[in-house]
Write a protein that holds these residues in place. Structure first.
Motif, mmCIF file in Angstrom:
data_model
loop_
_atom_site.group_PDB
_atom_site.id
_atom_site.type_symbol
_atom_site.label_atom_id
_atom_site.label_comp_id
_atom_site.label_asym_id
_atom_site.label_seq_id
_atom_site.Cartn_x
_atom_site.Cartn_y
_atom_site.Cartn_z
ATOM 1 N N GLN A 108 10.172 14.392 -11.213
ATOM 2 C CA GLN A 108 9.048 15.164 -11.744
ATOM 3 C C GLN A 108 7.869 15.127 -10.768
ATOM 4 O O GLN A 108 7.194 16.117 -10.549
ATOM 5 N N SER A 109 7.619 13.927 -10.188
ATOM 6 C CA SER A 109 6.469 13.817 -9.284
ATOM 7 C C SER A 109 6.893 13.916 -7.814
ATOM 8 O O SER A 109 6.255 13.354 -6.938
ATOM 9 N N TYR A 110 7.983 14.628 -7.573
ATOM 10 C CA TYR A 110 8.497 14.999 -6.233
ATOM 11 C C TYR A 110 8.938 13.791 -5.411
ATOM 12 O O TYR A 110 9.996 13.813 -4.808
ATOM 13 N N ASN A 111 8.046 12.759 -5.346
ATOM 14 C CA ASN A 111 8.380 11.532 -4.606
ATOM 15 C C ASN A 111 8.822 11.787 -3.172
ATOM 16 O O ASN A 111 9.846 11.262 -2.719
ATOM 17 N N LEU A 112 8.037 12.583 -2.474
ATOM 18 C CA LEU A 112 8.284 12.697 -1.031
ATOM 19 C C LEU A 112 7.639 11.492 -0.355
ATOM 20 O O LEU A 112 6.625 10.977 -0.834
ATOM 21 N N ILE A 113 8.217 11.067 0.756
ATOM 22 C CA ILE A 113 7.638 9.934 1.492
ATOM 23 C C ILE A 113 6.372 10.417 2.198
ATOM 24 O O ILE A 113 6.416 11.374 2.984
ATOM 25 N N LEU B 298 23.282 7.532 -1.793
ATOM 26 C CA LEU B 298 22.996 8.313 -0.592
ATOM 27 C C LEU B 298 23.963 9.488 -0.456
ATOM 28 O O LEU B 298 23.566 10.583 -0.083
ATOM 29 N N ASN B 299 25.214 9.263 -0.765
ATOM 30 C CA ASN B 299 26.231 10.278 -0.502
ATOM 31 C C ASN B 299 26.676 11.067 -1.730
ATOM 32 O O ASN B 299 27.328 12.097 -1.589
ATOM 33 N N ASN B 300 26.353 10.577 -2.923
ATOM 34 C CA ASN B 300 26.919 11.219 -4.110
ATOM 35 C C ASN B 300 25.912 11.784 -5.088
ATOM 36 O O ASN B 300 26.288 12.578 -5.951
ATOM 37 N N GLU C 286 11.102 15.866 8.042
ATOM 38 C CA GLU C 286 11.482 14.450 8.170
ATOM 39 C C GLU C 286 11.942 13.896 6.829
ATOM 40 O O GLU C 286 12.842 13.051 6.775
ATOM 41 N N ASN C 287 11.331 14.371 5.722
ATOM 42 C CA ASN C 287 11.763 13.938 4.398
ATOM 43 C C ASN C 287 13.198 14.390 4.128
ATOM 44 O O ASN C 287 13.979 13.654 3.523
ATOM 45 N N VAL C 288 13.529 15.624 4.575
ATOM 46 C CA VAL C 288 14.889 16.132 4.372
ATOM 47 C C VAL C 288 15.867 15.400 5.293
ATOM 48 O O VAL C 288 16.987 15.064 4.912
ATOM 49 N N LEU C 289 15.383 15.124 6.495
ATOM 50 C CA LEU C 289 16.238 14.450 7.479
ATOM 51 C C LEU C 289 16.534 12.998 7.100
ATOM 52 O O LEU C 289 17.592 12.468 7.442
ATOM 53 N N PHE C 290 15.589 12.378 6.405
ATOM 54 C CA PHE C 290 15.685 10.934 6.149
ATOM 55 C C PHE C 290 17.036 10.511 5.550
ATOM 56 O O PHE C 290 17.731 9.651 6.120
ATOM 57 N N PRO C 291 17.477 11.114 4.388
ATOM 58 C CA PRO C 291 18.781 10.681 3.857
ATOM 59 C C PRO C 291 19.938 11.036 4.786
ATOM 60 O O PRO C 291 20.948 10.331 4.818
ATOM 61 N N MET C 292 19.777 12.135 5.554
ATOM 62 C CA MET C 292 20.857 12.514 6.468
ATOM 63 C C MET C 292 20.969 11.483 7.600
ATOM 64 O O MET C 292 22.065 11.105 8.013
ATOM 65 N N GLN C 293 19.813 11.027 8.071
ATOM 66 C CA GLN C 293 19.831 10.037 9.155
ATOM 67 C C GLN C 293 20.345 8.682 8.678
ATOM 68 O O GLN C 293 20.965 7.936 9.430
ATOM 69 N N LEU C 294 20.052 8.381 7.408
ATOM 70 C CA LEU C 294 20.579 7.128 6.856
ATOM 71 C C LEU C 294 22.094 7.156 6.838
ATOM 72 O O LEU C 294 22.762 6.139 7.015
ATOM 73 N N SER C 295 22.633 8.387 6.619
ATOM 74 C CA SER C 295 24.070 8.540 6.500
ATOM 75 C C SER C 295 24.748 8.720 7.851
ATOM 76 O O SER C 295 25.841 8.243 8.091
ATOM 77 N N ASP C 296 24.046 9.429 8.746
ATOM 78 C CA ASP C 296 24.624 9.735 10.061
ATOM 79 C C ASP C 296 23.468 9.892 11.045
ATOM 80 O O ASP C 296 22.557 10.678 10.829
ATOM 81 N N GLY D 233 0.833 -1.207 0.000
ATOM 82 C CA GLY D 233 0.000 0.000 0.000
ATOM 83 C C GLY D 233 0.865 1.253 0.000
ATOM 84 O O GLY D 233 0.446 2.317 -0.444
ATOM 85 N N ARG D 234 2.076 1.144 0.520
ATOM 86 C CA ARG D 234 2.993 2.293 0.551
ATOM 87 C C ARG D 234 4.232 1.994 -0.292
ATOM 88 O O ARG D 234 5.339 2.424 0.023
ATOM 89 N N LEU D 235 3.972 1.248 -1.361
ATOM 90 C CA LEU D 235 5.063 0.815 -2.235
ATOM 91 C C LEU D 235 5.914 1.996 -2.694
ATOM 92 O O LEU D 235 7.138 1.943 -2.693
ATOM 93 N N ARG D 236 5.219 3.048 -3.074
ATOM 94 C CA ARG D 236 5.919 4.219 -3.596
ATOM 95 C C ARG D 236 6.919 4.753 -2.559
ATOM 96 O O ARG D 236 8.061 5.074 -2.894
ATOM 97 N N ASP D 237 6.470 4.792 -1.295
ATOM 98 C CA ASP D 237 7.367 5.277 -0.228
ATOM 99 C C ASP D 237 8.613 4.404 -0.134
ATOM 100 O O ASP D 237 9.734 4.899 0.014
ATOM 101 N N TYR D 238 8.400 3.087 -0.215
ATOM 102 C CA TYR D 238 9.538 2.172 -0.106
ATOM 103 C C TYR D 238 10.483 2.338 -1.300
ATOM 104 O O TYR D 238 11.702 2.293 -1.144
ATOM 105 N N VAL D 239 9.899 2.518 -2.494
ATOM 106 C CA VAL D 239 10.744 2.680 -3.687
ATOM 107 C C VAL D 239 11.507 4.002 -3.594
ATOM 108 O O VAL D 239 12.686 4.073 -3.974
ATOM 109 N N ILE D 240 10.849 5.018 -3.070
ATOM 110 C CA ILE D 240 11.534 6.305 -2.897
ATOM 111 C C ILE D 240 12.711 6.136 -1.942
ATOM 112 O O ILE D 240 13.816 6.621 -2.204
ATOM 113 N N MET D 241 12.471 5.432 -0.858
ATOM 114 C CA MET D 241 13.564 5.199 0.109
ATOM 115 C C MET D 241 14.741 4.540 -0.578
ATOM 116 O O MET D 241 15.893 4.916 -0.371
ATOM 117 N N ARG D 242 14.435 3.540 -1.414
ATOM 118 C CA ARG D 242 15.521 2.850 -2.120
ATOM 119 C C ARG D 242 16.246 3.805 -3.056
ATOM 120 O O ARG D 242 17.469 3.807 -3.138
#
Lengths: 616, 250
Positions: free
Chosen positions: B117-122, B109-111, B129-139, A516-525
Motif C-alpha cells: 500500500q505504501s509502495y516501499n521503494l528503497i 526473491l524468485n517466487n 535501481e529499485n527495479v534492478l535490486f531484486p534482479m541483481q540479488l538473483s543474478d 535511520g533507514r530501517l524501512r529500506d532495510y526491511v524492504i530489502m528483506r
C-alpha cells in the motif's frame, strides 16, 4: 523538575532501546577517553621519573613530545566523539521535531523539549563515563604498580583532569546537540517529516565495484547523514592514535635504542679507577644518581698510563680503544647574539645561569661513540652540550657559549647522551686537558667484537696490573634499553583503547545510519534479500566510512612518526613499516567488522519490524 | 486433491526455488488450517483463525475486509514475510514454514512479487535501481539486467522517470515502479496489499489494469483491497476476511 523535563524524561523511558543505546555509546566513549587520558598522564609521569632520574633529558623530550601529542589527540577525540554522538542522536529525532512543528508546537517549546532530553542523556553519560573511566584508571594503576616495581610514580587523585574532561564533554555535547535541533526547528515541517526530500542521486564510487552490497551501502552513506563529518573526524583521530602508538611507538623505541647504542657503543669494557668507574656508571644507570662534587676525577692516580692503552690495542678480540678525560665541573651559560625582528637589530641573549655538568674530553678521530646531534661537528673552540644542559641553562644554545673553569667555548650542537641525566659537555680532549692542566686521560673504553669472557678476563688482568678496574658497560646499556622497552609496552594498552574508541564511534554511526533507514532495510528483506546480504550491506557501510577515515589516518600516522614527532627516526627492520601498516589496516578491518555485528544483531532481533512496518 | 494426498506428493527436500524448475505445480498457494496469534503483553490477539485457501496459477483472488480483520497478516504469511502460529503453508508446493530465513528470502526473491500500500521503494535508490535490486540479488550480470529493468519500466510507463529518486515521484508513479519491481525475476505469484488505496482515480485504474495484465500472463494474483474497481472485475475469486476468518463469496 519542570513539566517539560518530566515529559522529556518520560519520552526517553518510552524509547528504551534508543535511549539505552545512546547512553551506552556516550558512556563508553567518555569512559575510554577518560581512561586513556588519565593513564597516559601516568605514563608521562613514569617517563618523567625515568628521564629526570638518569636517562637523558633529550630522550625524555623525544618521548614526551610523542606522548603529549597522543594525549592531545585523545583529548580532541573525546570532545569530537561526544559531540558527534549527541549530534547524531538529535538527527534521528528530525521526524519527531517536524511532527511537533506540524501540529503547531512553538519553536521554543520544541527546542527546550529536545534539549532537555539531550542534556539528560549527556549528563548521565558524562557522570557514568567519568566514573567508569576512573575505575579503569585505578585498576590500570594497580596493574602498573605490580608491573613496574622499580619505578615510582605519583598517585594523586586526578581531580583537576577529571573536572577539565567533564567540562569539555558537557560543553561539546551541549553545543553539538543544540545545532541539529536548532537547524530542524528552523526548517519547514514538511521537510523535517520527509528527510529524503532534497537528497541527490549518488553516482558510482570506487566501492561500487565490490558488488551489490557495496553499491547499496554507498548509496546510503552517500546521502550524507548529518553528523557524518564529525564521525569521520572521530574515526580518523582514533585510528591515528592507534597507528601512532603502534607504529610510532615502535619507531620511538628503536630510535631511542639506536641513540643510546650509538652514544654508548656496544660491547664496551671501561677501564679506570674503581671509584671513578662506580661514580661514572652510577650516573649512566636508569636507577642511579647524577654526579656531585664529592668525587675528584682529576687525582693523579686516576690517570691512565699510555702504555696500558697500547697493550690493550694488541689484545685479540679488541676492535677499538679510546681514552677519555672526564671531569665534574661548574659550568656557566655564556651570552649569544641574535637578530631581533621586532626591533630590527642584534640583541644579546643569555641569563648567565650556573650549574654543574660532566665535561667529557674525547679524541674525535678515535672515539667509539657516534652521537646523534643537532648542530655541527665541533672544532677546537667549540663544544657539544647534552639535552638537559641545553634545556635547563640556555635560551638558544647554538648561538651561545659554555663557560667552565675560566674558559669559554661556543656551543656547536646539542647531543643525545644519557650520561649524568644529559648534564654533560663534550669537547676535544686536548682542549679539556689544557683547561684542567693534565696531559693524560682517566677513562679508557675498549670495544670488543662481542663479550667474550676470556678476552674480558685478559683485559681485567691487564688493567689490574696497572692498578685499575674494569666495568662492563654493556650491562648499563641493556638496562637502559629495557626501561625504554617497558615504556613502549605500556603504550600498547592505549592503542587498544583507541581502537575501542573507534569501534564505539563506528558502532554508533552505523546504528544511526541503519536504524535511520530501517524501512529500506526491511524492504530489502521483504523483497528477498538474504540475512547474509543485509549483513554485507552493514559491513559495507562501515567499510565505506571506516576506510575513508582510516587510510588517511594511517598515512598521517606514518608521516608523523617518521618525519615530525621523532627526529632521525629509526625503524627496527626494513619490513617494520610495511608490516605495521598492514597490521594496523587489518586491525581497522576487524574493528569495522566487529562494529557491524551488534548492528546486524539488533536489526535481526527485532522481529516486530516486519509486522509493524507493513501493516496497513 | 485431498489434503493427505497433497501432503504426500509435496517434495520437502527440494531446495531449488525457481518456478521454471518446479515442473507441474499443483497449487500456487495452499493454506491448511492456518492461524496466527500475536502476543501483546499479557493479551493474545488472534489475527487469523483456521484459514484454508487454495490458489492456482492463473487465479485472480481478491480478499476484502475491514481494517484489522487480518488481511495483511494473511498476505505476509503467504509471502513468507511472517510465520503462522499453526497450520501448514505451501507456496509453489513448498512448505515454506519448514525452512529457515535464508531459504525463505531466496524463495521470496524468485517466487513472489510484493506490491505494498505504501509502495516501499528503497529511498536511496532511483526508480530503475529499485527495479534492478531484486534482479541483481538473483543474478549479478549487470548489463543484461539493465535492459530488462528498462523494459519493465516501459510496461508501467515509467521509463522516462528511471533516474528519479522515490521522493521525486508522485504516489501513482511510485506504485507503478513498485509493480515493475514486483515483476522483476518474473515471479509466478503477485501479492498486493491495498495497492490502490493511496492513489487517485487515474493512477488507480492504471494499477488495476497492470494487475489484470499480470494475471493474464498466467500469474497467480492475490490482492487485499476495498477497491470496488477490482472487486467487481469479472473472472475473479472473491473472499472476505471477517475477524481472522476467511469466507469465500461464490
Amino acid at each position: 523538575m519542570s513539566e517539560l523535563e518530566t515529559y522529556a524524561s518520560k519520552d526517553l523511558k518510552r524509547r528504551p532501546f534508543r535511549s539505552t543505546l545512546v547512553l551506552f555509546s556516550l558512556t563508553s566513549v567518555v569512559a575510554s577517553t577518560t581512561f586513556i587520558f588519565l593513564f597516559g598522564n601516568v605514563l608521562l609521569d613514569v617517563s618523567v621519573y625515568s628521564f629526570t632520574g638518569n636517562l637523558s633529558s633529550s630522550m625524555g623530550m623525544f618521548f614526551s613530545t610523542f606522548v603529549w601529542f597522543i594525549l592531545l589527540l585523545v583529548f580532541i577525540l573525546g570532545a569530537v566523539v561526544v559531540s558527534s554522538t549527541s549530534s547524531l542522536e538529535m538527527v534521528t529525532r528530525r521526524r519527531d521535531i517536524g511532527l511537533m512543528k506540524a501540529v503547531g508546537t512553538t519553536m521554543d517549546t520544541i527546542f527546550d523539549f529536545f534539549m532537555a532530553q539531550s542534556v539528560i542523556l549527556l549528563l548521565a553519560s558524562v557522570i557514568l563515563g567519568l566514573t567508569f573511566g576512573t575505575i579503569f584508571y585505578i585498576l590500570g594503576m594497580i596493574w602498573l604498580a605490580s608491573y613496574l616495581t622499580n619505578v615510582q610514580f605519583t598517585m594523586d587523585f586526578p581531580f583537576i583532569q577529571l573536572g577539565l574532561l567533564a567540562a569539555i564533554y558537557i560543553f561539546a555535547g551541549y553545543y553539538s546537540s543544540q545545532k541539529p535541533i536548532y537547524d530542524t526547528v528552523q526548517e519547514s515541517p514538511s521537510l523535517a517529516l520527509n528527510p529524503d526530500v532534497g537528497s541527490k542521486v549518488t553516482r558510482s564510487g570506487f566501492l561500487d565495484s565490490f558488488g551489490l552490497a557495496f553499491r547499496i551501502a554507498a548509496k546510503g552513506t552517500g546521502r550524507r547523514i548529518r553528523g557524518t563529518r564529525r564521525t569521520m573526524i572521530s574515526l580518523f583521530l582514533s585510528f591515528t592514535i592507534a597507528s601512532l602508538l603502534w607504529m610510532g611507538g615502535g619507531v620511538v623505541e628503536t630510535t631511542s635504542n639506536a641513540y643510546m647504542m650509538r652514544s654508548m657503543g656496544t660491547n664496551v669494557i671501561a677501564i679506570g679507577n674503581s671509584s671513578l668507574l662506580n661514580q661514572y656508571y652510577e650516573a649512566y644507570s636508569p636507577y642511579g644518581t647524577p654526579l656531585n662534587d664529592s668525587f675528584n676525577f682529576l687525582e693523579s692516580s686516576h690517570l691512565i698510563n699510555t702504555s696500558l692503552l697500547d697493550e690493550l690495542e694488541n689484545v685479540l678480540g679488541v676492535v677499538a680503544v679510546e681514552s677519555r678525560l672526564v671531569v665534574f665541573s661548574d659550568v656557566q651559560e655564556g651570552d649569544g647574539i641574535v637578530w631581533n625582528d621586532l626591533i630590527e637589530d642584534y640583541t644579546r641573549i643569555g641569563n648567565g645561569r650556573e650549574d654543574t655538568a660532566l665535561l667529557v674530553g674525547v679524541d674525535w678521530e678515535s672515539t667509539i661513540s657516534d652521537w646523534y646531534f643537532e648542530g655541527t661537528r665541533p672544532n677546537n673552540t667549540e663544544v657539544w652540550i647534552g639535552g638537559t644542559l641545553a634545556t635547563d641553562m640556555f635560551v638558544d644554545p647554538l648561538v651561545q657559549s659554555l663557560g667552565f673553569r675560566g674558559h669559554s667555548l661556543s656551543v656547536s650542537a646539542r647531543t643525545f647522551d644519557t650520561l649524568n641525566g644529559g648534564m654533560l659537555a663534550i669537547m676535544d680532549q686536548s682542549v679539556l686537558q689544557s683547561v684542567v692542566g693534565v696531559t693524560g686521560s682517566n677513562l679508557a673504553l675498549v670495544q670488543l667484537d662481542y663479550y667474550d669472557d676470556a678476552v674480558i678476563s685478559t683485559i681485567e688482568n691487564l688493567a689490574q696490573s696497572y692498578g685499575f678496574a674494569i666495568y662492563r658497560q654493556q650491562d648499563v646499556l641493556d638496562e637502559n634499553i629495557n626501561v625504554i622497552h617497558t615504556i613502549w609496552i605500556l603504550l600498547n594498552p592505549l592503542a587498544i583503547m583507541a581502537l575501542v574508541g573507534a569501534f564505539l564511534g563506528l558502532l554508533n554511526y552505523l546504528l544511526v545510519s541503519v536504524f535511520g533507514r530501517l524501512r529500506d532495510y526491511v524492504i530489502m528483506r521483504s523483497i528477498g534479500a538474504k540475512p547474509s546480504f543485509i549483513a554485507r550491506v552493514m559491513i559495507a557501510e562501515g567499510l565505506d566510512i571506516g576506510v575513508k577515515s582510516g587510510l588517511p589516518a594511517l598515512f598521517v600516522a606514518a608521516l608523523l612518526s617518521i618525519y615530525t614527532l621523532i627526529p632521525e627516526a629509526a625503524v627496527p627492520t626494513l619490513a617494520y613499516l610495511p608490516v605495521s601498516i598492514v597490521t594496523i589496516f587489518i586491525s581497522m578491518l576487524v574493528v569495522i567488522l566487529l562494529a557491524s555485528i551488534p548492528v546486524y544483531v539488533f536489526f535481526m532481533s527485532r522481529n516486530d519490524l516486519r509486522v509493524s512496518e507493513f501493516s496497513s | 486433491m485431498a489434503d493427505d494426498e497433497y501432503l504426500d506428493a509435496v517434495d520437502y527436500t527440494r531446495d531449488d526455488m525457481d518456478v521454471e524448475d518446479f515442473g507441474e505445480i499443483n497449487f500456487a498457494v495452499r493454506l491448511a488450517d492456518v492461524s496466527r496469534v500475536y502476543s501483546a503483553g499479557r493479551k493474545e490477539i488472534q489475527a487469523l483463525r483456521n484459514v484454508n485457501l487454495d490458489v492456482k496459477l492463473g487465479d485472480f483472488v481478491v480478499i476484502a475486509g475491514h481494517s484489522g480483520s487480518g488481511k495483511t497478516t494473511l498476505l505476509n504469511i503467504i509471502g513468507a514475510i511472517d510465520l503462522s502460529s499453526s497450520g501448514r503453508v505451501f507456496v509453489m508446493d513448498v512448505p515454506i514454514n519448514d525452512y529457515d530465513e535464508a531459504f525463505r528470502s531466496s524463495f521470496r526473491l524468485n517466487n513472489t512479487g510484493f506490491i505494498f500500500q505504501s509502495y516501499n521503494l528503497i529511498s536511496t535508490l532511483t526508480a530503475i535501481e529499485n527495479v534492478l535490486f531484486p534482479m541483481q540479488l538473483s543474478d549479478s550480470s549487470h548489463s543484461k539486467l539493465q535492459d530488462e529493468a528498462i523494459k519493465l519500466l516501459e510496461r508501467v510507463k515509467m521509463d522516462d522517470r528511471a533516474d528519479h529518486l522515490p521522493w521525486q515521484l508522485s504516489s501513482g508513479e511510485q506504485q507503478r515502479v513498485a509493480i515493475a519491481r514486483a515483476m522483476a525475476n518474473d515471479p509466478p505469484i503477485i501479492l498486493a496489499d491495498e495497492p490502490t488505496a493511496n492513489l487517485d482515480g487515474e493512477s488507480g485504474q492504471m494499477v488495476r489494469d497492470l494487475l489484470i495484465e499480470l494475471n493474464q500472463m498466467g500469474k497467480a494474483v492475490i490482492v487485499m483491497t476495498h477497491d470496488q474497481g477490482i472487486i467487481t472485475q469479472s473472472g475473479i475469486r472473491r473472499f472476505e476476511m471477517v475477524s481472522g476468518e476467511l469466507v469465500e463469496h461464490v
